[in-house]
Write a protein that holds these residues in place. Structure first.
Motif, PDB file in Angstrom:
ATOM      1  N   THR A 198     -68.206  80.764  20.415  1.00  0.00           N
ATOM      2  CA  THR A 198     -67.513  79.498  20.148  1.00  0.00           C
ATOM      3  C   THR A 198     -68.245  78.699  19.092  1.00  0.00           C
ATOM      4  O   THR A 198     -67.648  78.152  18.159  1.00  0.00           O
ATOM      5  CB  THR A 198     -67.401  78.670  21.441  1.00  0.00           C
ATOM      6  OG1 THR A 198     -66.725  79.447  22.431  1.00  0.00           O
ATOM      7  CG2 THR A 198     -66.630  77.380  21.199  1.00  0.00           C
ATOM      8  N   THR A 202     -66.744  77.741  15.324  1.00  0.00           N
ATOM      9  CA  THR A 202     -66.593  76.324  14.983  1.00  0.00           C
ATOM     10  C   THR A 202     -67.512  75.923  13.848  1.00  0.00           C
ATOM     11  O   THR A 202     -67.134  75.162  12.956  1.00  0.00           O
ATOM     12  CB  THR A 202     -66.862  75.451  16.220  1.00  0.00           C
ATOM     13  OG1 THR A 202     -66.069  75.932  17.304  1.00  0.00           O
ATOM     14  CG2 THR A 202     -66.518  73.990  15.948  1.00  0.00           C
ATOM     15  N   ASN A 252     -58.796  81.296  17.751  1.00  0.00           N
ATOM     16  CA  ASN A 252     -58.853  80.729  19.102  1.00  0.00           C
ATOM     17  C   ASN A 252     -58.125  81.609  20.110  1.00  0.00           C
ATOM     18  O   ASN A 252     -58.567  81.758  21.259  1.00  0.00           O
ATOM     19  CB  ASN A 252     -58.236  79.324  19.114  1.00  0.00           C
ATOM     20  CG  ASN A 252     -59.098  78.312  18.387  1.00  0.00           C
ATOM     21  OD1 ASN A 252     -60.274  78.554  18.142  1.00  0.00           O
ATOM     22  ND2 ASN A 252     -58.523  77.184  18.027  1.00  0.00           N
ATOM     23  N   SER A 256     -59.811  83.227  23.312  1.00  0.00           N
ATOM     24  CA  SER A 256     -59.269  82.864  24.628  1.00  0.00           C
ATOM     25  C   SER A 256     -58.884  84.106  25.426  1.00  0.00           C
ATOM     26  O   SER A 256     -59.115  84.168  26.643  1.00  0.00           O
ATOM     27  CB  SER A 256     -58.052  81.954  24.446  1.00  0.00           C
ATOM     28  OG  SER A 256     -57.465  81.656  25.685  1.00  0.00           O
TER      29      SER A 256
END
Length: 601
Positions: A198, A202, A252, A256
């Protein structure tokens, strides 16, 4: 192994720095929040034990309804209610402390960021990598440090809670807590790996996020609205917006899918372990080794232990992720300005005429690419100096050097014989009034827009009105119902939008209001009509009678009024003298002047 230990050590050190920041901002509330959470962590174990005693007491009362057994059941009910009440009280106190602490810390950390950013050299703001770093810091630092504080407190209280639950589970079997911990470790490892993924995704998005922010600004801000519509650019920018956001959505979605697949598998494993251990406890009750109350307590404790343990592991993973982001903050704070005061800075002696001298000055934004080369000139008190040259000749750069927004590569800039690197920076800039070509249009009141020229006297309305008269801004200000209290710009309600020429007059008034011994005007009348330009310069000549003026302009009708004209070409002074002298020489200045003059013949 050594690398892992070093990483753990680095994370603990980073966490310590964050907690230190939080306690610096709000020691009272941070301490209170920590204490309340620690105390409340013991209550669940106490509640489970009270539940066990209650069930056993009820069974005993069923078998023998003696007054003592009934009173004991009632007493346990009161104790359970008291424990639940205290649990609720502490939870609400902790939430209140966190809410207050969060707001205080958000102000504290954002203030540190903007203070530090405003102390850095102008050169930082011309580096795209710096903007990426600043964007990351601004995006994350308003909540991440407080989040880390919350995670540390929750983890500490959870560990204390685990020990209190451990005391109960050991009564069932020494192996019970060991089995629960071992089979929970895969979840922690997964969470750590997921946190890193993550962070990586990001973190890599910062340049693209700035592009998205820029697109959003251009499509929604008034300054760009005219050209966006005139050139039909909306669809083009919306296309770029979709392209970038679709890329984010794809990343994403993939992340996920992996997260939820592994979470399902690990949840199933956790359920299997719970029922296996709970079944073991059930058989202990069947064989009469524990009571029904014990069975209820153990099954509840097993579930509670698993939940708290998973919470600890989840907090460790979130702590790791938050610290990865927060490393940007501490890297940002390490950035240091190179333009700083000397050990013993001097103040400019304003009791005597100011003399500014550029002595063999060289400067370049990059090494081996000089913009200014061997600049030499003297500006004495009460003298007007004009800088002339094509775009990119180095005129504005020369002004930035005088203000010490940059330091010269070599040579010296002297004020009354003192190198400006030995002069207090704040004092130097207090004695120089400047309006840049790309001056700010502040969405604040008229009084503030002008008063920013000398913020210490921002409430001196008499001086502000005088400055407005000198620039000609009073003509339209006096037509506003609120006059100098009028809000400018359309960012806020009831704001007055000004034309380019009117904004320029406000900027000029700001320079006049500063009342500094040296005034620098960079294209001060570029947006003014001829009549306004004439009026402004008539006032300017009177205003600068006892001051030094440096004027940068492409309008030779203005330049010719200067006492001395310096002509810059490719970073060098190629001519210097009065208008008449330069016209007679018939060189670079005369050619530029004649090119402009022919349009008026």
């Amino acid at each position: 192994m050594r690398k892992t230990l070093l990483e753990i050590s680095a994370q603990l050190n980073l966490g310590y720095k964050v907690i230190k920041l939080v306690f610096e901002s709000s020691p009272k509330w941070a301490s209170f929040y920590f204490l309340v959470n620690i105390v409340s962590s013991i209550i669940p174990a106490v509640t489970l034990y009270i539940g066990k005693l209650t069930i056993d007491a009820v069974i005993a009362a069923i078998r023998n309804s003696s007054p003592e057994n009934v009173r004991f059941v009632l007493l346990l009910a009161v104790v359970a209610l008291t424990a639940e009440t205290f649990n609720s009280l502490f939870a609400n106190l902790a939430m209140h402390a966190y809410d207050v602490m969060k707001d205080i810390f958000e102000k504290y950390i954002l203030k540190k960021i903007i203070n530090h950013a405003s102390s850095l050299d102008l050169s930082y703001f011309e580096n795209p990598q710096f903007f990426d770093q600043l964007e990351k810091v601004q995006r994350e630092s308003s909540f991440r440090p407080t989040q880390v504080m919350n995670l540390v407190v929750e983890t500490a209280s959870s560990i204390i809670g685990l020990f209190s639950l451990l005391v109960i589970l050991i009564r069932l079997s020494l192996w019970t807590p060991i089995i629960l911990v071992v089979f929970s470790l895969p979840r922690m490892l997964f969470r750590l790996r997921y946190s890193y993924y993550t962070y990586s995704i990001t973190d890599s998005r910062s340049p693209y996020q700035r592009t998205l922010n820029q697109i959003s600004w251009m499509l929604s801000y008034k300054d760009a609205a005219k050209e966006i519509r005139a050139f039909n650019l909306k669809d083009y920018f919306i296309g770029k917006f979709d392209q970038l956001h679709d890329k984010f959505i794809t990343e994403n979605t993939t992340l996920s899918r992996k997260q939820n697949t592994f979470s399902f598998i690990l949840d199933f494993l956790g359920s299997v372990i719970y029922y296996a251990v709970a079944l073991f406890a059930a058989f202990q009750a069947i064989f009469g080794r524990i009571t029904i109350g014990d069975l209820t307590m153990f099954t509840g404790t097993i579930r509670q232990f698993q939940n708290v343990l998973q919470g600890v592991f989840a907090n460790i993973a979130r702590f790791y992720q938050a610290n990865l982001f927060l490393s940007h903050y501490f890297e940002f704070i390490k950035l240091q300005p190179t333009i700083v005061n000397s050990k013993n800075p001097q103040l400019i002696d304003t009791t005597k005429p100011l003399a500014i001298e550029f002595k063999n000055v060289y400067f370049g934004y990059e090494k081996d690419k000089p913009i200014l080369k061997n600049i030499n000139f003297i500006l004495s008190d009460s003298k007007n100096l004009a800088l002339v040259g094509e775009n990119g000749a180095g005129k504005t750069t020369l002004v930035k050097l005088l203000l010490r927004l940059y330091d010269v590569t070599s040579g010296q800039i002297l004020v009354n014989g003192v190198d400006i690197r030995e002069i207090d920076i704040k004092n130097l800039r207090q004695n120089i009034g400047v309006i840049f070509q790309d001056y700010m249009q502040f969405d604040v009141t008229v009084r503030e827009n002008i008063g920013f020229g000398d913020v210490q006297n921002i409430n001196n309305i008499g001086r502000i009105q005088k400055a407005a008269r000198l620039s000609g801004a009073n003509e339209f200000i006096d037509r506003f119902p609120e006059k100098y209290k009028t809000m400018l710009g359309k960012y806020f309600e009831k704001g007055e939008e000004l034309s380019g020429g009117q904004w320029q007059k406000i900027a000029l008034a700001r320079a006049f209001f500063k009342n500094a011994p040296v005034l620098i005007l960079d294209e001060p009348t570029a947006s003014l009509d001829p009549r306004s330009e004439y009026e402004v310069f008539s006032n300017l000549i009177k205003y600068t009678k006892d001051k030094s003026l440096i004027l940068i302009s492409h309008r030779f009708s203005t330049v010719r009024l200067a006492d001395e004209i310096i002509v810059l070409h490719e970073g060098e002074i190629v001519e210097q003298g009065t208008h008449e002298q330069l016209i007679k020489e018939n060189e670079h200045y005369a050619k530029l002047y004649n090119l402009q003059a022919k349009w008026y013949k």
